[in-house]
Design a protein around this motif. Structure first.
Motif, PDB file in Angstrom:
ATOM      1  N   GLY A  29       0.783  -1.056   0.129  1.00 37.71           N
ATOM      2  CA  GLY A  29       0.007   0.092   0.128  1.00 37.71           C
ATOM      3  C   GLY A  29       0.953   1.249   0.058  1.00 37.71           C
ATOM      4  O   GLY A  29       0.116   2.367   0.125  1.00 37.71           O
ATOM      5  N   GLY A  30       2.250   1.296   0.019  1.00 41.60           N
ATOM      6  CA  GLY A  30       3.015   2.193   0.134  1.00 41.60           C
ATOM      7  C   GLY A  30       3.506   2.725   1.441  1.00 41.60           C
ATOM      8  O   GLY A  30       3.106   2.235   2.245  1.00 41.60           O
ATOM      9  N   ARG A  31       4.253   3.845   1.383  1.00 39.77           N
ATOM     10  CA  ARG A  31       4.794   4.231   2.695  1.00 39.77           C
ATOM     11  C   ARG A  31       4.198   5.614   2.751  1.00 39.77           C
ATOM     12  O   ARG A  31       4.201   6.613   1.784  1.00 39.77           O
TER      13      ARG A  31
ATOM     14  N   VAL B 137       9.549  10.440  13.732  1.00 41.51           N
ATOM     15  CA  VAL B 137       8.792   9.087  13.373  1.00 41.51           C
ATOM     16  C   VAL B 137       9.064   8.665  11.925  1.00 41.51           C
ATOM     17  O   VAL B 137       8.719   9.380  11.116  1.00 41.51           O
ATOM     18  N   PRO B 138       9.131   7.451  11.787  1.00 38.44           N
ATOM     19  CA  PRO B 138       9.573   7.116  10.502  1.00 38.44           C
ATOM     20  C   PRO B 138       8.293   6.786   9.495  1.00 38.44           C
ATOM     21  O   PRO B 138       7.123   6.847  10.259  1.00 38.44           O
ATOM     22  N   PRO B 139       8.418   6.769   8.333  1.00 38.23           N
ATOM     23  CA  PRO B 139       7.131   6.558   7.563  1.00 38.23           C
ATOM     24  C   PRO B 139       6.452   5.051   7.734  1.00 38.23           C
ATOM     25  O   PRO B 139       7.154   4.212   8.332  1.00 38.23           O
ATOM     26  N   TYR B 140       5.167   5.310   7.622  1.00 34.83           N
ATOM     27  CA  TYR B 140       4.283   3.976   8.127  1.00 34.83           C
ATOM     28  C   TYR B 140       4.194   3.350   6.707  1.00 34.83           C
ATOM     29  O   TYR B 140       3.960   3.740   5.649  1.00 34.83           O
ATOM     30  N   GLU B 141       4.293   2.024   6.897  1.00 33.25           N
ATOM     31  CA  GLU B 141       4.160   0.825   5.863  1.00 33.25           C
ATOM     32  C   GLU B 141       2.651   0.475   5.706  1.00 33.25           C
ATOM     33  O   GLU B 141       2.405  -0.311   6.629  1.00 33.25           O
ATOM     34  N   TYR B 142       2.203   1.102   4.731  1.00 34.47           N
ATOM     35  CA  TYR B 142       0.752   0.520   4.714  1.00 34.47           C
ATOM     36  C   TYR B 142       0.497  -0.660   4.111  1.00 34.47           C
ATOM     37  O   TYR B 142       1.356  -1.189   3.189  1.00 34.47           O
TER      38      TYR B 142
ATOM     39  N   HIS C 233     -10.186  -7.161  11.168  1.00 29.67           N
ATOM     40  CA  HIS C 233      -8.590  -7.548  10.340  1.00 29.67           C
ATOM     41  C   HIS C 233      -8.001  -6.390   9.763  1.00 29.67           C
ATOM     42  O   HIS C 233      -7.075  -6.571   9.174  1.00 29.67           O
ATOM     43  N   GLY C 234      -8.661  -5.405   9.917  1.00 29.94           N
ATOM     44  CA  GLY C 234      -8.027  -3.935   9.439  1.00 29.94           C
ATOM     45  C   GLY C 234      -8.745  -2.861   9.035  1.00 29.94           C
ATOM     46  O   GLY C 234     -10.004  -2.919   8.950  1.00 29.94           O
ATOM     47  N   VAL C 235      -7.974  -1.856   8.722  1.00 23.47           N
ATOM     48  CA  VAL C 235      -8.783  -0.580   8.095  1.00 23.47           C
ATOM     49  C   VAL C 235      -8.493  -0.074   6.928  1.00 23.47           C
ATOM     50  O   VAL C 235      -6.900  -0.182   6.763  1.00 23.47           O
ATOM     51  N   VAL C 236      -9.008   0.396   6.177  1.00 22.42           N
ATOM     52  CA  VAL C 236      -8.722   0.969   4.724  1.00 22.42           C
ATOM     53  C   VAL C 236      -8.961   2.407   4.578  1.00 22.42           C
ATOM     54  O   VAL C 236     -10.124   2.912   5.132  1.00 22.42           O
ATOM     55  N   VAL C 237      -7.980   3.044   4.329  1.00 22.44           N
ATOM     56  CA  VAL C 237      -8.216   4.488   4.150  1.00 22.44           C
ATOM     57  C   VAL C 237      -7.812   4.927   2.726  1.00 22.44           C
ATOM     58  O   VAL C 237      -6.934   4.297   2.187  1.00 22.44           O
ATOM     59  N   PRO C 238      -8.383   6.118   2.122  1.00 26.57           N
ATOM     60  CA  PRO C 238      -8.086   6.461   0.670  1.00 26.57           C
ATOM     61  C   PRO C 238      -6.876   7.078   0.983  1.00 26.57           C
ATOM     62  O   PRO C 238      -6.246   7.449   1.725  1.00 26.57           O
ATOM     63  N   GLU C 239      -6.007   7.334  -0.429  1.00 26.34           N
ATOM     64  CA  GLU C 239      -4.577   7.725  -0.363  1.00 26.34           C
ATOM     65  C   GLU C 239      -4.708   9.246  -0.267  1.00 26.34           C
ATOM     66  O   GLU C 239      -3.665   9.852   0.216  1.00 26.34           O
ATOM     67  N   ARG C 240      -5.739   9.827  -0.884  1.00 24.99           N
ATOM     68  CA  ARG C 240      -5.763  11.362  -0.779  1.00 24.99           C
ATOM     69  C   ARG C 240      -7.087  11.855   0.035  1.00 24.99           C
ATOM     70  O   ARG C 240      -8.136  11.010   0.245  1.00 24.99           O
ATOM     71  N   ARG C 241      -6.799  12.920   0.638  1.00 25.27           N
ATOM     72  CA  ARG C 241      -7.671  13.704   1.381  1.00 25.27           C
ATOM     73  C   ARG C 241      -8.483  12.706   2.474  1.00 25.27           C
ATOM     74  O   ARG C 241      -9.503  12.727   2.813  1.00 25.27           O
ATOM     75  N   ALA C 242      -7.296  12.189   3.028  1.00 27.18           N
ATOM     76  CA  ALA C 242      -7.875  11.255   4.450  1.00 27.18           C
ATOM     77  C   ALA C 242      -6.879  11.450   5.181  1.00 27.18           C
ATOM     78  O   ALA C 242      -5.570  11.572   5.121  1.00 27.18           O
ATOM     79  N   ALA C 243      -7.082  10.932   6.645  1.00 24.36           N
ATOM     80  CA  ALA C 243      -6.076  10.866   7.534  1.00 24.36           C
ATOM     81  C   ALA C 243      -5.319   9.700   7.335  1.00 24.36           C
ATOM     82  O   ALA C 243      -5.587   8.762   6.877  1.00 24.36           O
ATOM     83  N   GLY C 244      -4.154   9.820   7.885  1.00 28.81           N
ATOM     84  CA  GLY C 244      -3.336   8.749   7.675  1.00 28.81           C
ATOM     85  C   GLY C 244      -2.439   8.392   8.984  1.00 28.81           C
ATOM     86  O   GLY C 244      -2.926   8.988   9.982  1.00 28.81           O
ATOM     87  N   MET C 245      -1.529   7.517   9.175  1.00 31.76           N
ATOM     88  CA  MET C 245      -1.257   7.046  10.230  1.00 31.76           C
ATOM     89  C   MET C 245      -0.067   7.937  10.960  1.00 31.76           C
ATOM     90  O   MET C 245       1.119   7.727  10.801  1.00 31.76           O
ATOM     91  N   THR C 246      -0.453   8.893  11.529  1.00 24.51           N
ATOM     92  CA  THR C 246       0.616   9.938  12.136  1.00 24.51           C
ATOM     93  C   THR C 246       0.703   9.389  13.332  1.00 24.51           C
ATOM     94  O   THR C 246       0.196   8.810  13.986  1.00 24.51           O
ATOM     95  N   ALA C 247       1.590  10.313  14.030  1.00 24.06           N
ATOM     96  CA  ALA C 247       1.975  10.113  15.644  1.00 24.06           C
ATOM     97  C   ALA C 247       0.590  10.287  16.335  1.00 24.06           C
ATOM     98  O   ALA C 247       0.335   9.487  17.244  1.00 24.06           O
ATOM     99  N   GLY C 248      -0.186  11.185  15.884  1.00 22.29           N
ATOM    100  CA  GLY C 248      -1.325  11.410  16.443  1.00 22.29           C
ATOM    101  C   GLY C 248      -2.244  10.184  16.181  1.00 22.29           C
ATOM    102  O   GLY C 248      -2.944   9.835  17.291  1.00 22.29           O
ATOM    103  N   ALA C 249      -2.262   9.686  15.285  1.00 22.81           N
ATOM    104  CA  ALA C 249      -3.348   8.281  15.227  1.00 22.81           C
ATOM    105  C   ALA C 249      -2.590   7.106  16.049  1.00 22.81           C
ATOM    106  O   ALA C 249      -3.535   6.457  16.564  1.00 22.81           O
ATOM    107  N   TRP C 250      -1.400   7.096  16.021  1.00 26.20           N
ATOM    108  CA  TRP C 250      -0.682   6.113  16.756  1.00 26.20           C
ATOM    109  C   TRP C 250      -1.052   6.337  18.302  1.00 26.20           C
ATOM    110  O   TRP C 250      -1.599   5.262  18.936  1.00 26.20           O
ATOM    111  N   LYS C 251      -1.006   7.525  18.843  1.00 27.26           N
ATOM    112  CA  LYS C 251      -1.301   7.732  20.288  1.00 27.26           C
ATOM    113  C   LYS C 251      -2.804   7.395  20.456  1.00 27.26           C
ATOM    114  O   LYS C 251      -3.090   6.828  21.700  1.00 27.26           O
ATOM    115  N   THR C 252      -3.907   7.830  19.804  1.00 27.97           N
ATOM    116  CA  THR C 252      -5.197   7.618  20.012  1.00 27.97           C
ATOM    117  C   THR C 252      -5.404   5.809  19.966  1.00 27.97           C
ATOM    118  O   THR C 252      -6.427   5.410  20.420  1.00 27.97           O
ATOM    119  N   SER C 253      -4.687   5.293  19.189  1.00 31.29           N
ATOM    120  CA  SER C 253      -4.776   3.834  18.970  1.00 31.29           C
ATOM    121  C   SER C 253      -4.463   2.972  20.148  1.00 31.29           C
ATOM    122  O   SER C 253      -4.857   1.961  20.352  1.00 31.29           O
TER     123      SER C 253
END
Length: 313
Positions: free
Chosen positions: A64-66, A142-147, A191-211
């Motif tokens: 899914g890219g980085r 924070v390194p790039p997330y591996e989608y 089994h997981g979450v799907v997000v669009p590549e554009r105009r959507a939240a990604g796995m940032t440090a904030g998302a990691w903390k909330t998870s």
């Protein structure tokens, strides 16, 4: 001459050599290995435990890219990120920093986790790295997330002999909502979450903390086109269920939630986009007798995931 003979008379004849054993015995055994590599040391036990945790995590295939790397800036944010297990590659510490309790805790957490480089840098360099933000002498990279790829999630369910239970987010732009959804998916056996590549939240440090750490074992996949990804799921026999305030079905009445399903959650304000809504097999609503107009993505996903888990149980 006699004196010279006396000096020579005390000498012994030729002897068998030691073969270098004495010399080797005086040589050291090399530098002392780090604590993480010394058997029985506390840090060695911690490193072994972390290694086992990593082995239990699902493998991110990276199809899914980085994502992009980011910086967590400031003493409190850095400490909180390290406490919550946000992935990090380098902790930058300002030279001659005032060594308060938060600085000491950040250094201790980074050392205990292992794998985080500690770098000392002058204040002008940290100012440049953070574009002049108030970093207070601490910056965490924070390194790039591996989608993952959307197909990976369905394949992981098949490998476990389970019906896929996946959440897709349509137009959700707040990373905290993404983190909350990841946490709910983990809690209810998804089994997981799907997000669009554009105009959507990604796995940032904030998302990691909330998870709350669940992002380490719940993959997030990124789709180039969400509608096409949903259509692909449908071809694989997975039912696509969209949440909508004006949905034709209530979640308690939809038997499809007990089988292979993708739950699509839209943004709090706009809901599902037109194309995504048309792609769904069913549109369901959550009854809200209290009269609230809508729920945020994390709460809505948690309610529907609970219903799906209840039916499967």
């Amino acid at each position: 001459m006699a004196a010279n003979n006396r000096r020579m008379s005390g000498k012994k004849g030729a002897q068998i050599g030691s073969g270098g054993q004495r010399r080797r015995g005086l040589e050291g055994k090399g530098p002392t290995p780090p604590a993480e590599m010394r058997k029985g040391h506390k840090k060695n036990r911690i490193a072994n435990a972390k290694s086992k945790q990593v082995q239990r995590r699902p493998v991110a295939r990276g199809r899914g890219g980085r994502g992009t790397s980011e910086m967590v800036v400031g003493r409190n944010p850095v400490v909180e990120a390290l406490r919550e297990g946000v992935p990090a590659s380098t902790l930058y510490v300002q030279q001659f920093i005032d060594n308060d309790e938060r600085v000491r805790e950040a250094l201790q957490l980074a050392a205990e986790r292992g794998g985080i480089n500690l770098m000392e840098a002058p204040r002008p360099e940290l100012d440049r790295m953070t574009n002049g933000l108030n970093h207070q002498g601490l910056v965490l990279q924070v390194p790039p997330y591996e989608y993952a790829h959307p197909e990976d999630l369905a394949e992981a369910a098949a490998d476990e002999g389970e019906d896929p239970l996946i959440v897709a987010l349509d137009g959700v732009t707040d990373p905290r909502n993404l983190g909350a959804v990841v946490r709910s998916v983990s809690a209810f056996g998804g089994h997981g979450v799907v997000v669009p590549e554009r105009r959507a939240a990604g796995m940032t440090a904030g998302a990691w903390k909330t998870s709350a750490g669940t992002a380490a074992r719940t993959p997030v996949a990124r789709a180039t086109n969400l509608t096409r990804a949903l259509e692909s799921y449908k071809k694989a026999g997975i039912v696509v269920v969209g949440l909508a305030a004006d949905g034709e079905h209530e979640i308690g009445d939809l038997e499809a939630l007990g089988g292979p399903v993708v739950i699509v959650v839209g943004s709090e304000g706009k809901g599902l986009s037109r194309l995504v809504g048309e792609t769904c097999d069913f549109r369901v609503r959550i009854p809200m007798p209290g009269g609230a107009e809508s729920l945020n993505a994390g709460v809505a996903a948690g309610i529907v995931l609970y219903e799906a888990a209840r039916r499967r149980g």
